[in-house]
Design an enzyme around this catalytic site. Structure first.
Site, short mmCIF file in Angstrom:
data_model
loop_
_atom_site.label_atom_id
_atom_site.label_comp_id
_atom_site.label_asym_id
_atom_site.label_seq_id
_atom_site.Cartn_x
_atom_site.Cartn_y
_atom_site.Cartn_z
N ASN A 893 -10.68 -8.88 29.39
CA ASN A 893 -11.63 -9.82 30.00
C ASN A 893 -11.91 -9.41 31.45
O ASN A 893 -11.01 -9.00 32.20
CB ASN A 893 -11.12 -11.25 29.90
N GLU A 895 -13.69 -11.07 34.74
CA GLU A 895 -14.24 -12.32 35.28
C GLU A 895 -15.19 -12.05 36.44
O GLU A 895 -15.21 -10.95 37.03
CB GLU A 895 -13.10 -13.24 35.72
N ASN A 896 -15.97 -13.09 36.77
CA ASN A 896 -16.96 -12.98 37.84
C ASN A 896 -16.93 -14.27 38.65
O ASN A 896 -16.65 -15.36 38.11
CB ASN A 896 -18.36 -12.74 37.24
N ALA A 897 -17.25 -14.11 39.95
CA ALA A 897 -17.27 -15.30 40.80
C ALA A 897 -18.27 -16.33 40.29
O ALA A 897 -18.07 -17.54 40.46
CB ALA A 897 -17.60 -14.91 42.24
N TYR A 899 -18.97 -17.91 37.26
CA TYR A 899 -18.16 -17.99 36.04
C TYR A 899 -18.93 -17.64 34.77
O TYR A 899 -18.40 -17.07 33.82
CB TYR A 899 -17.56 -19.39 35.90
N CYS A 904 -15.67 -11.75 27.89
CA CYS A 904 -14.39 -11.81 27.17
C CYS A 904 -13.94 -10.43 26.73
O CYS A 904 -14.74 -9.50 26.61
CB CYS A 904 -14.51 -12.72 25.95
N GLU A 906 -12.95 -9.45 23.76
CA GLU A 906 -13.50 -9.06 22.49
C GLU A 906 -14.90 -8.46 22.66
O GLU A 906 -15.24 -7.45 22.04
CB GLU A 906 -13.56 -10.26 21.53
N CYS A 938 -12.76 -16.93 21.27
CA CYS A 938 -13.61 -18.10 21.48
C CYS A 938 -14.78 -18.07 20.48
O CYS A 938 -15.02 -17.07 19.80
CB CYS A 938 -14.13 -18.13 22.91
N CYS A 941 -17.35 -15.20 20.95
CA CYS A 941 -16.86 -13.89 20.51
C CYS A 941 -16.85 -13.79 18.99
O CYS A 941 -17.13 -12.74 18.42
CB CYS A 941 -15.46 -13.63 21.07
#
Length: 984
Positions: A893, A895-897, A899, A904, A906, A938, A941
């Site tokens: 995964n 992530e980014n500021a 959101y 993910c 997958e 999730c 995905c």
């Protein structure tokens, strides 16, 4: 050589006639196997009709006389000890007789007479024999010394002293063996009285458990039990024939004792044969618990003793382990007792034998080469229409059998040490690790159940072996039936990975094939890193003729214990129909361990084996492509071993790769890697970690051609001048892809390792720039026409540093992708015998076997999770996707500021796979850092995965490596798929 006489005896009982010396002279097929030895095959075939003893061993007369004297001196010593034991047995007789007339007798008068029946007569018989033999030896020595003085010659003394006659003493002794018959017939009654007395009378128990005798000139006290002393005569009468055989065997034919000893041996053998026949007619021996003794297992082993190796038949009963030798002394073949060990308190320890001497290796190679010639000659004779029963065919078969027997007893194998609680120890040799584990498991099971401490009636047990035996012949391939098709050619086995370890261990898989031993029939993978999911991806190649089975044994070493522990075994029935020319992938269950491997069979005529031993190829100062080709990998084992060891215990070492190791230790490791890989890996575990890192640096430094070929130097140097960082990175990656496969994957493997080192830079003080400085000059060198030295170093360091900082660095492949066919329920015909500690299970591999091992998927997704970028949620996730072609693509995964732009694991894996050209997938493994439950993808995905097929297997994985298997259909029922758009 007695070993081969014993081997021939075994063959004779199976209606197989071993080759004679005359037969050997009729063909040159067996010449030059041993250029200076002529007795490597036996000359004493077993006959079923009565016969005289065989001709003595063909040593020189002087050597025979010396050995004869050794036998006589040994006999005199053992007679003295035996007399002491008989005297100790008789010590309480007078007191027991006296108490029999009192109001509180320990034993009745009749019981005392039964217990000591014929014991005084045995003592008198042996005392007379001992005195006569000792006097004869002493007197003869004295007269010979006088002869030496008179003649002044050393030879006269030597001959006179060693040629003393003793045959008349032995004839007199064996003519009185009838005393033993009465004792033997009475033995069970006497033993029963002793056992009952110990249970009912404390006085007798105290006496029977602590009978003391003095041995030797220093009067050292030895403690016996009454039962043990009562058994001594039984043991002695069996050894009488053995001693006579040895004595006669070392007596020259022209010696005056030759005829008398031959007659004494005949009488002794006849007496023992009669005792055996009478013993067989008695009731079966009952154990103290009221259970009947049963034979649990038997087979052929090689007994290791001071004199060498001896082929023996080993019998495992419910309460004891019995080793016997097959002999012929009378009308029927029977067994002779060698040794036994009670199972109570028996300890076992196994080990792999070291490489044999160079002389033995030469003999093994020559024997294999001659066996190959014999096999070819046998096939030609069979094709020539002479029939399977012609004299020439039978002669070739006998010679082939002799070669196999010699290899069976002399090829390096595995030893099993047996240590009894009484202090006795024996070592047996087994030709197969698979067979050793079966024996070890069977013995340990019976040892755990057994509480029997009473010495058995070995006469009865030994004599019954001939009827009870379940194994009729040694494991020789040439005597196996030819009813089914056998494989001839090359079997390729790629061992991928294993799953099911409960604790981190370093493990290897030992593989063995059956068939003719023209080539090595045993190979094993390298030791893995310490992990619960070991990965090898190692290809092993067997040259086979007549192979039908493949045996697998899983062996592990824990971090706290360097001892090898066998955790499971299995056997595959080989079938050319399912393996022909295409890789087949399958998962084998070895107890609780699942091992994934691929196998392929390529039929072809075999090349003659070399008559000289194969010398291990070095790895240092050899082109890396050549080393990788020899090992069948893309990353040489030395690189993997050193990297894995630094990963295990060097990531927190300050100055790792910068601090030099001890030069002597590095040179020792270099020598070990060049000669014996297993020894090298063992040393890696114990030496200073800086010596390990120094060995890795030395390997790259001493490559004849650098890891990054010199013809790439100028292109890499030019790429550094590109101003745009993205263009520069892409150009460097393109140059990386242009490297040869071995160089590229080894470089990638090293780069990922160095990045793991740099992640601990706060502890080890080794950031990426330092690592680039250390490795740059070793990995990248300029062409012969050198550039400026300052420019050279700058380019070397900057190139390595740029690659270390590359964000989308590809994963390294350890082996080349295989062209694998998936085994399904419709095309699987392989059967596996799976053996665990709980017993033997037979399972038909009709279930669906996947293209790649589940363990490999799980290991990859766990590794991917470590790369997750999750500063906001601190919830790392890893995923690994399996393509239909066998490739594994990982993702984590990111992530980014903002959101909503988070991707993910997958989907990262899917996007990477698509970018690399993959469109078809079969399975995915997903993991996070939650320990107490399985977590799935999730919803988004699941929908993305459904885009590329509905038949996904999904492995939900915990951090400890345990997993739960489900399917994409179960996770997303009634899903919307591309098929719905096609219907619109």
């Amino acid at each position: 050589m007695e070993l081969f006489k014993e081997a021939e005896d075994y063959l004779r009982t199976c209606d197989i006639t071993p080759v004679t010396e005359d037969d050997m002279g009729e063909s040159d097929l067996l010449q030059d196997v041993f250029s200076e030895e002529t007795d490597w095959v036996s000359h004493s075939p077993l006959q079923t009709e009565p016969r005289e003893p065989s001709t003595p061993i063909s040593d020189s007369p002087d050597e025979l006389l010396q050995k004869r004297m050794v036998v006589l001196k040994g006999l005199l010593t053992s007679e003295e000890i035996y007399l002491t034991e008989l005297e100790t047995l008789l010590m309480p007789m007078k007191a027991l007789k006296a108490s029999a007339g009192t109001s509180q007798p320990v034993l009745s008068t009749e019981q005392v007479q039964t217990v000591f029946y014929q014991v005084p007569e045995l003592r008198d018989l042996h005392k007379d024999f001992y005195t006569s033999l000792k006097t004869r030896l002493n007197n003869d020595t004295g007269s010979d010394q006088g002869q030496r003085t008179e003649n002044g010659g050393e030879m006269q003394f030597f001959q006179g002293h060693l040629r003393l006659p003793v045959g008349d003493l032995f004839l007199k002794f064996v003519n009185q063996l009838g005393v033993y018959r009465g004792f033997i017939d009475n033995y069970e009654n006497a033993l029963r009285i002793v056992q009952k007395g110990m249970q009912s009378d404390q006085r007798f128990r105290t006496l029977a458990e602590s009978m003391m005798s003095s041995k030797g000139s220093d009067n050292v006290k030895t403690k016996y039990t009454f039962e043990a002393l009562l058994y001594k005569p039984l043991d002695r009468v069996m050894k009488t024939t053995l001693v006579l055989h040895e004595l006669w065997n070392h007596t020259p034919p022209d010696h005056q004792d030759s005829v008398s000893l031959q007659e004494a041996l005949r009488l002794s053998s006849s007496f023992l044969s009669g005792v055996n026949e009478r013993s067989q007619c008695k009731r079966a021996v009952m154990l103290s618990k009221g259970e009947r003794r049963q034979l649990m297992r038997d087979g052929f082993v090689v007994d290791v003793c001071e004199s060498g190796y001896s082929l023996r038949h080993l019998f495992l009963y419910t309460d004891l382990l019995l080793c016997v030798k097959l002999i012929s002394a009378g009308r029927q073949a029977h067994y002779r007792f060698c040794w036994y060990l009670p199972l109570v308190g028996l300890k076992l320890h196994w080990a792999s034998e070291h490489q044999p001497s160079s002389e033995c290796q030469i003999k093994i190679s020559k024997t294999r080469a001659k066996m190959y010639q014999l096999k070819q000659a046998l096939q030609q004779n069979m094709k020539g229409g002479r029939g399977s029963f012609s004299w020439a065919v039978e002669r070739l078969k006998r010679k082939l059998e002799d070669c196999e027997l010699w290899l069976l007893t002399n090829t390096p194998s595995f030893t099993l040490d047996l240590h009894s609680s009484s202090g006795k120890s024996h070592t047996i040799r087994l030709y197969s690790l698979y067979e050793l584990d079966k024996w070890k498991e069977a013995i340990e099971i019976q040892s755990g159940k057994s509480i029997e401490t009473v010495p058995p009636d070995l006469l009865s047990v030994t004599s019954s072996c001939i009827k009870l035996r379940m194994t009729q012949q040694p494991p020789l391939h040439c005597v196996q039936p030819n009813g089914s098709a056998h494989m001839c050619g090359s079997i390729y086995v790629m061992v991928h990975s294993a799953f099911g370890l409960k604790h981190p261990s370093s493990a290897y898989v030992c593989l063995e094939v059956d068939g003719f031993e023209f080539y090595d029939r045993r190979k094993q993978t390298c030791l893995s890193a310490f992990t619960v999911t070991p990965v090898w991806d190692e290809e092993l190649v067997f040259q086979v003729d007549g192979a039908q089975q493949l045996f697998l044994v899983f062996v592990s070493q824990s971090e706290s214990d360097s001892e090898d522990n066998i955790l499971g075994r299995a056997v595959l029935q080989l079938s050319s129909d399912n393996m022909l020319k295409k890789w087949k992938k399958l998962t084998c269950s070895l107890a609780e361990i699942e091992v994934t491997l691929s196998i392929k069979y390529l039929p072809h005529p075999l090349e003659p084996p070399s008559s000289t031993p194969l010398i291990p190829e070095p790895v240092f100062c050899v082109q890396i492509g050549q080393v990788a080709k020899q090992e069948g990998v893309l990353v040489p084992h030395i690189v993997r071993s050193c990297v894995e060891e630094v990963d295990r215990r060097g990531l927190n070492e300050e100055g790792i790769y910068r601090v030099s190791g001890v030069s002597r230790e590095i040179q020792d490791l270099k020598q070990a890697f060049n000669t014996n890989y297993r020894e090298a890996v063992s040393k890696l575990r114990s030496v200073d970690i800086n010596a390990v890192s120094g060995t890795l640096k030395l390997y790259f430094r001493e490559l004849p051609l650098p890891l990054i070929p010199s013809d790439h130097f100028q292109a890499l140097s030019a790429a550094l001048d590109i101003a745009d960082p993205c263009v520069k990175a892409n150009h460097l990656l393109a140059l990386l892809q242009a490297l040869p496969d071995v160089n590229r994957n080894t470089f990638l493997f090293l780069l990922h390792h160095l990045r793991r080192v740099a992640e601990r830079q706060e502890t080890n003080k080794m950031p990426l720039s330092n690592l680039a400085t250390v490795f740059g000059p070793s990995l990248l060198r300029p062409p012969v026409d050198r550039v400026d030295i300052s420019q050279e170093v700058e380019v070397q360091v900057q190139v390595i540093n740029h690659y270390l900082q590359c964000q989308n660095l590809p994963e390294a492949l350890l082996t080349k992708p295989l062209d694998i066919d998936e085994l399904t329920t419709t095309d699987t015909a392989l059967y596996i015998d799976i053996t665990s500690s709980k017993g033997l299970i037979s399972a038909n591999l009709t279930r669906r076997l996947f293209v790649m091992a589940v363990a490999e998927l799980v290991a990859k997704c766990l590794q991917a999770r470590e790369m997750a970028y999750c500063p906001y949620s601190n919830f790392p996730v890893g995923a690994a996707i399996l393509t239909t072609g066998g490739a594994i693509i990982t993702g984590c995964n990111v992530e980014n500021a903002s959101y909503g732009l988070t991707v993910c694991a997958e989907r990262t894996a899917i996007q990477r796979a698509v970018a690399e050209g993959y469109r078809r997938f079969t399975a995915i493994a997903v993991t996070c850092d939650i320990n107490d439950s399985f977590v799935g993808p999730c919803g988004a995905c699941r929908q993305v995965l459904m885009e590329f097929g509905t038949e996904w297997d999904v492995y939900l994985t915990k951090p400890d490596g345990s997993y739960k298997k489900t399917s994409l259909r179960e996770l997303l029922p009634l899903a919307f798929t591309p098929a719905h758009l096609e219907k619109n």
